[in-house]
Design a protein around this motif. Structure first.
Motif, short mmCIF file in Angstrom:
data_model
loop_
_atom_site.label_atom_id
_atom_site.label_comp_id
_atom_site.label_asym_id
_atom_site.label_seq_id
_atom_site.Cartn_x
_atom_site.Cartn_y
_atom_site.Cartn_z
N ALA A 369 75.46 58.31 4.47
CA ALA A 369 74.96 56.93 4.55
C ALA A 369 75.97 56.05 5.29
N ARG A 370 77.25 56.27 5.05
CA ARG A 370 78.26 55.46 5.75
C ARG A 370 78.32 55.81 7.24
N PHE A 371 78.11 57.07 7.52
CA PHE A 371 78.06 57.53 8.92
C PHE A 371 76.88 56.86 9.63
N ASP A 372 75.75 56.86 8.95
CA ASP A 372 74.55 56.22 9.49
C ASP A 372 74.82 54.73 9.74
N ALA A 373 75.49 54.09 8.78
CA ALA A 373 75.76 52.65 8.92
C ALA A 373 76.67 52.39 10.13
N ALA A 374 77.65 53.27 10.34
CA ALA A 374 78.57 53.08 11.47
C ALA A 374 77.81 53.20 12.79
N LEU A 375 76.99 54.24 12.92
CA LEU A 375 76.27 54.42 14.18
C LEU A 375 75.21 53.35 14.38
N SER A 376 74.63 52.91 13.27
CA SER A 376 73.59 51.89 13.37
C SER A 376 74.17 50.54 13.76
N ASP A 377 75.49 50.42 13.65
CA ASP A 377 76.15 49.20 14.06
C ASP A 377 76.59 49.35 15.52
N ASP A 378 75.62 49.36 16.41
CA ASP A 378 75.87 49.46 17.85
C ASP A 378 76.74 50.67 18.20
N LEU A 379 76.41 51.80 17.61
CA LEU A 379 77.05 53.09 17.92
C LEU A 379 78.57 53.04 17.72
N ASN A 380 78.97 52.66 16.52
CA ASN A 380 80.41 52.57 16.27
C ASN A 380 80.99 53.97 15.99
N THR A 381 81.22 54.69 17.07
CA THR A 381 81.72 56.07 16.92
C THR A 381 83.14 56.15 16.34
N PRO A 382 84.05 55.19 16.63
CA PRO A 382 85.38 55.32 16.00
C PRO A 382 85.28 55.35 14.48
N VAL A 383 84.42 54.51 13.91
CA VAL A 383 84.26 54.51 12.45
C VAL A 383 83.52 55.78 12.01
N ALA A 384 82.52 56.19 12.75
CA ALA A 384 81.79 57.42 12.40
C ALA A 384 82.76 58.61 12.34
N LEU A 385 83.75 58.62 13.24
CA LEU A 385 84.72 59.73 13.24
C LEU A 385 85.60 59.70 11.99
N THR A 386 85.90 58.51 11.48
CA THR A 386 86.72 58.48 10.26
C THR A 386 85.88 59.00 9.08
N VAL A 387 84.58 58.78 9.12
CA VAL A 387 83.73 59.33 8.06
C VAL A 387 83.69 60.86 8.18
N LEU A 388 83.68 61.34 9.41
CA LEU A 388 83.74 62.79 9.61
C LEU A 388 85.06 63.34 9.04
N ASP A 389 86.17 62.66 9.33
CA ASP A 389 87.47 63.11 8.79
C ASP A 389 87.43 63.19 7.27
N GLU A 390 86.83 62.18 6.66
CA GLU A 390 86.75 62.18 5.18
C GLU A 390 85.90 63.35 4.69
#
Ligand code: AMP
Ligand code: ZN
Length: 486
Positions: A369-390
């Motif tokens: 869900a947090r990954f989805d929220a990051a990408l849904s926020d204008d494709l915020n890949t830097p944040v999506a990557l931190t969710v992947l790290d977690e």
């Protein structure tokens, strides 16, 4: 459909974040301006397609049925984006005394090789400009009376005939203001400096390798025409999203929009659909301070150069994703090295899960869900990557469930985490001659020398490796014993 969070995208036309509302329910239709195939793409160009790919994958992740079109520009793009200079392909063919068709084919294939190496998904269609010339002529005929005028050099679009010209670029249409621009404009007789060629006549006494008959004489289409025609034909006006690099926000896309307005018989841009696409998105540039990105400099930064120096191309993809697409990204070898190290850590975290089976369960859902929220926020890949790290660092989760979560995230990020092997990521320049077996054999002898506290031999073996470009990496936290220098 993953619609917990609505998708918001930055629309260059309004300079605002907007909720994505598809024209056709459940579908997403996207057009991306493709490469001009007169030379190899540089890695900056490829940033534009990594961005378009992440956009497409995000739309798929959110449950939309994606139709993506990328064009191949093999005619019409001049050495200057406006009306100055020569056709890039004609010039390349002349300079190298080669057939223009061979040049186009060679560089289209080189571009496709980079697309594959970067895990960019194939679009539904690659549309080739020269295959749409009759349709371009038809389009031009349908707008010529009301919006164009003819000069000895060709047919020109009169930008004062549409409302809001230049809204995308935020430029004035007022001729007196526009004249103050520094743009070089060698065309005699243009009514307004921003007017642009729709059809360019072959000058008297000259012959182009690529030319077609038209109601305005033998010649070739202007560059902007192809994208209006192919996007409209293949996706239907209005379609959802049009993408390109930030340079296209200034000339190419305002001109496409003007043509689309003329073709659709619509006017002001207050109704976004009047521009042909509802949302216009632009990636910022990859920059390199020493100018190696320029295709005119001898050795420019193309993906193959990175590969030849031993970097896996997906490290470059990760480097792109570490920055937001709307921010400028500076290329450096250190930055690429850091991205490679991060990718290695990710791949090593996935390896123990390789054969685990399972599906996404309650424990990983909050992360998704947090990954989805990051990408849904204008494709915020830097944040999506931190969710992947977690997710990669999760401890008390069943291996199968964890693997399924990583697979779901990587379906959007496209880093190949489930297929890459740690040896794929070893730095190994193509020019290196020493084999892995030879390196390993020397390392075994060196280990024995160290165990026997024979440091003179150990140092000599280290030097022997160094002479062949191999750096022994004692105690590397990632467990790599050696790397080959570039
Ligand atoms: P071209 O082949 O010149 O038509 O460019 C292909 C794509 O690359 C277009 O979308 C350009 O806007 C984009 N582009 C060009 N240079 C860069 C750069 N340095 N960084 C990112 N995108 C770029
Ligand atoms: Zn285009």
């Amino acid at each position: 459909m993953t619609q917990a969070v609505p998708l918001k995208l930055f629309n260059s036309l309004t300079r605002q974040l907007e909720a994505f509302e598809p024209v056709h329910p459940g579908e997403a239709r996207v057009y991306s301006c493709g490469p001009t195939v007169y030379n190899y793409p540089h890695i900056g160009n490829m940033r534009a397609y990594v961005f378009a790919d992440v956009l497409g994958r995000t739309l798929s992740f959110k449950g939309y049925r994606l139709t993506h079109v990328i064009n191949i520009t093999d005619v019409g793009h001049l050495t200057d984006d406006a009306d100055a200079g020569e056709d890039k392909l004609e010039k390349a063919a002349k300079d190298r005394a080669q057939s223009i068709w061979d040049i186009a084919q060679h560089y289209t294939e080189a571009y496709w090789a980079d697309v594959r190496a970067l895990n960019i998904r194939e679009p539904a269609q690659w549309s080739i400009a020269t295959q749409y010339v009759p349709q371009m002529i038809e389009f031009a005929q349908s707008i010529a009376d009301r919006h164009c005028y003819e000069l000895p050099s060709g047919l020109y679009f009169d930008v004062t005939t549409v409302a809001d010209y230049g809204r995308l670029a935020r430029t004035a249409t007022d001729a007196s203001e526009a004249e103050g621009e520094s743009r070089i404009d060698p065309v005699d007789g243009k009514r307004h400096p921003a007017d642009f060629a729709i059809w360019r006549k072959t000058p008297e006494g000259e012959k182009r390798q690529m030319e077609w008959d038209s109601p305005w004489g033998r010649g070739a289409p202007g560059w902007h025409l192809e994208c209006s025609v192919m996007s409209g034909r293949l996706l239907g006006f209005p379609f959802d999203i049009h993408t390109g690099g930030i340079d296209h926000r200034e000339i190419h896309h305002p001109n496409e929009i003007a043509q689309n307005q003329a073709f659709c018989c619509t006017n002001g841009l207050d109704v976004p659909a009047n521009s042909g696409a509802r949302i216009w998105m632009h990636n910022n540039f990859l920059v390199e301070r020493s100018g190696k990105m320029s295709k005119s400099s001898g050795e420019f930064l193309r993906l193959q150069l990175l590969i030849d120096k031993g970097y896996h191309p997906l490290a470059y993809r990760l480097m792109c994703l570490q920055a937001h697409y709307r921010g400028e990204l500076e290329f450096s070898w250190d930055g690429l090295g850091a991205a490679l190290t991060r990718l290695k850590r990710m791949v090593m975290a996935v390896q123990p899960l390789q054969h685990a089976e399972g599906c996404v369960g309650a424990k990983v859902l909050p992360l998704i869900a947090r990954f989805d929220a990051a990408l849904s926020d204008d494709l915020n890949t830097p944040v999506a990557l931190t969710v992947l790290d977690e997710t990669l660092a999760l401890k008390k989760v069943d291996a199968g469930e964890k693997r399924a979560a990583i697979a779901a995230l990587d379906a959007v990020l496209g880093l190949g985490l489930l297929t890459l092997d740690r040896t794929d990521l070893r730095i190994r320049p193509s020019a290196a001659t020493i084999t892995e077996t030879e390196i390993e054999a020397i390392l075994v002898r060196r280990k024995a020398a160290r165990a026997a506290k024979d440091f003179a031999t150990s140092d000599a073996l280290r030097d022997e490796l160094a002479a062949q470009g191999v750096e022994a990496m004692d105690g590397d936290p990632l467990g790599w014993d050696w790397k080959l220098g570039a």
